[in-house]
Design an enzyme around this catalytic site. Sequence first.
Site, mmCIF file in Angstrom:
data_model
loop_
_atom_site.group_PDB
_atom_site.id
_atom_site.type_symbol
_atom_site.label_atom_id
_atom_site.label_comp_id
_atom_site.label_asym_id
_atom_site.label_seq_id
_atom_site.Cartn_x
_atom_site.Cartn_y
_atom_site.Cartn_z
ATOM 1 N N GLU A 21 -20.282 36.721 -15.421
ATOM 2 C CA GLU A 21 -19.233 37.717 -15.669
ATOM 3 C C GLU A 21 -17.889 37.206 -15.169
ATOM 4 O O GLU A 21 -17.789 36.659 -14.068
ATOM 5 C CB GLU A 21 -19.593 39.018 -14.947
ATOM 6 C CG GLU A 21 -19.258 40.253 -15.731
ATOM 7 C CD GLU A 21 -20.122 40.401 -16.973
ATOM 8 O OE1 GLU A 21 -19.598 40.140 -18.079
ATOM 9 O OE2 GLU A 21 -21.292 40.774 -16.863
ATOM 10 N N ASP A 24 -15.925 33.583 -18.587
ATOM 11 C CA ASP A 24 -15.606 33.034 -19.907
ATOM 12 C C ASP A 24 -14.158 32.587 -20.029
ATOM 13 O O ASP A 24 -13.861 31.589 -20.675
ATOM 14 C CB ASP A 24 -16.005 33.988 -21.038
ATOM 15 C CG ASP A 24 -15.346 35.353 -20.984
ATOM 16 O OD1 ASP A 24 -14.779 35.713 -19.935
ATOM 17 O OD2 ASP A 24 -15.410 36.064 -21.995
ATOM 18 N N ALA A 51 -18.341 51.553 -22.921
ATOM 19 C CA ALA A 51 -19.533 51.351 -22.099
ATOM 20 C C ALA A 51 -19.701 49.903 -21.669
ATOM 21 O O ALA A 51 -20.723 49.540 -21.095
ATOM 22 C CB ALA A 51 -20.780 51.806 -22.864
ATOM 23 N N LEU A 98 -20.046 47.382 -23.700
ATOM 24 C CA LEU A 98 -21.024 46.776 -24.598
ATOM 25 C C LEU A 98 -20.361 46.151 -25.826
ATOM 26 O O LEU A 98 -21.005 45.891 -26.827
ATOM 27 C CB LEU A 98 -22.065 47.815 -25.021
ATOM 28 C CG LEU A 98 -22.817 48.465 -23.852
ATOM 29 C CD1 LEU A 98 -23.756 49.552 -24.350
ATOM 30 C CD2 LEU A 98 -23.589 47.424 -23.038
ATOM 31 N N SER A 136 -15.440 46.739 -29.293
ATOM 32 C CA SER A 136 -14.257 46.153 -29.928
ATOM 33 C C SER A 136 -14.599 44.825 -30.578
ATOM 34 O O SER A 136 -14.135 44.533 -31.695
ATOM 35 C CB SER A 136 -13.126 45.987 -28.912
ATOM 36 O OG SER A 136 -13.502 45.151 -27.842
ATOM 37 N N ASP A 175 -17.688 37.883 -25.813
ATOM 38 C CA ASP A 175 -18.113 39.044 -26.595
ATOM 39 C C ASP A 175 -18.163 38.716 -28.073
ATOM 40 O O ASP A 175 -19.123 39.048 -28.781
ATOM 41 C CB ASP A 175 -17.159 40.218 -26.361
ATOM 42 C CG ASP A 175 -17.117 40.658 -24.916
ATOM 43 O OD1 ASP A 175 -17.940 40.175 -24.120
ATOM 44 O OD2 ASP A 175 -16.247 41.481 -24.584
#
Length: 379
Positions: free
Chosen positions: A30, A33, A120, A122, A125, A169
Amino acid sequence: MTVAAAFEALYGASPDGVWAAPGRVNLIGEYTDFNDGFVLPLALPHTTVAAVSRREDGVLRLHSGDVEGGIVHLDAADLEPLSGGGWAAYPAGVVWALREAGHPVTGADVHLTSTVPTGAGLSSSAALEVVTALALNDLFALGLTRPELARIAQRAENAFVGVPCGVMDQMASACAEEGHALHLDTRDLTYRQVPFDLAAEGLELLVVDTRVKHALGDGAYAERRAGCEAGARALGVRTLREVDAAHLPAALDRLSDGTVLRYVRHVVSDNDRVARVIALLDAGATRAVGPLLTEGHASLRDDLRVSCPELDLVVEAANAAGALGARMTGGGFGGSAVVLVDADRAEEVAAAVRKAFADAGYAEPGVFPAVPSAGARRL
């Protein structure tokens, strides 16, 4: 009504095609990236679905079946970054980014609907961006690869919407495969599909949506990104990816800013956790991943300081009820956590988390299994 039928009702003709792109949940890695580091996300079964037709007149018409309001009318040639627009900024930003890159996108009619929970953590977007990019890539025969589409989608979010996210993402949404986690090197976008068959090992990965909404555009994410960049400069490296975990103590000794030190410690240690999780998965020791999830949560909570009481409570309650490990996932300040559990204890652990939330006076969290699913595709 199907998405295609809703499109026809809106625009008076059938769409040229229908595409889907999933949300994602990140197992480990986390805030690594944008530091050229490593991540290990997997795609969720929840998707954004787009019915799209090509236009040649420069008109861009956007509609969401999930948001109040009518069709958003835009001119592809007049799109301007950071001009607002709510949800429509994400698909509009993709059109802008494609055109900025020299691709001849001459307009489109788009109707969207999504089952990816918003706010959330997840990647609702990213799913919206990637499904738009994939549809336009197909309709205009642009010939872009999945990583190239992910970069276009990231640019839309960074430069058009104004959220300085990394590329994880969008890569997860574009490239993930069913039954696998995506081991991604964000420096060069090389990746490996890692088998992640939880059911075969009698395990489940639960997603717990705290229902606490986060907004990464409020500056907290950008501040941490800037702090990581400051740490890299202070250490004389291009990005924190270049700091090896074995040399972390010596690197920290060179940092005088306490906040920057904490950020550097988290990023370097989380990159190392990704490597350790991959080694365990390759060895078939998935159960042993649990403690690394909990270790990662402590780092996000204490060093990066992006957790919140609800996320901390998920981890505490789940582990107390017998989970193998748990951590917040995504940008933090709310959103979701992941919990690794024995499948036969999943309901018991979920019930314990719900009870802990009720006892604390929090809204009931949403709990569902994260089933590693397919990435973006034409339906």
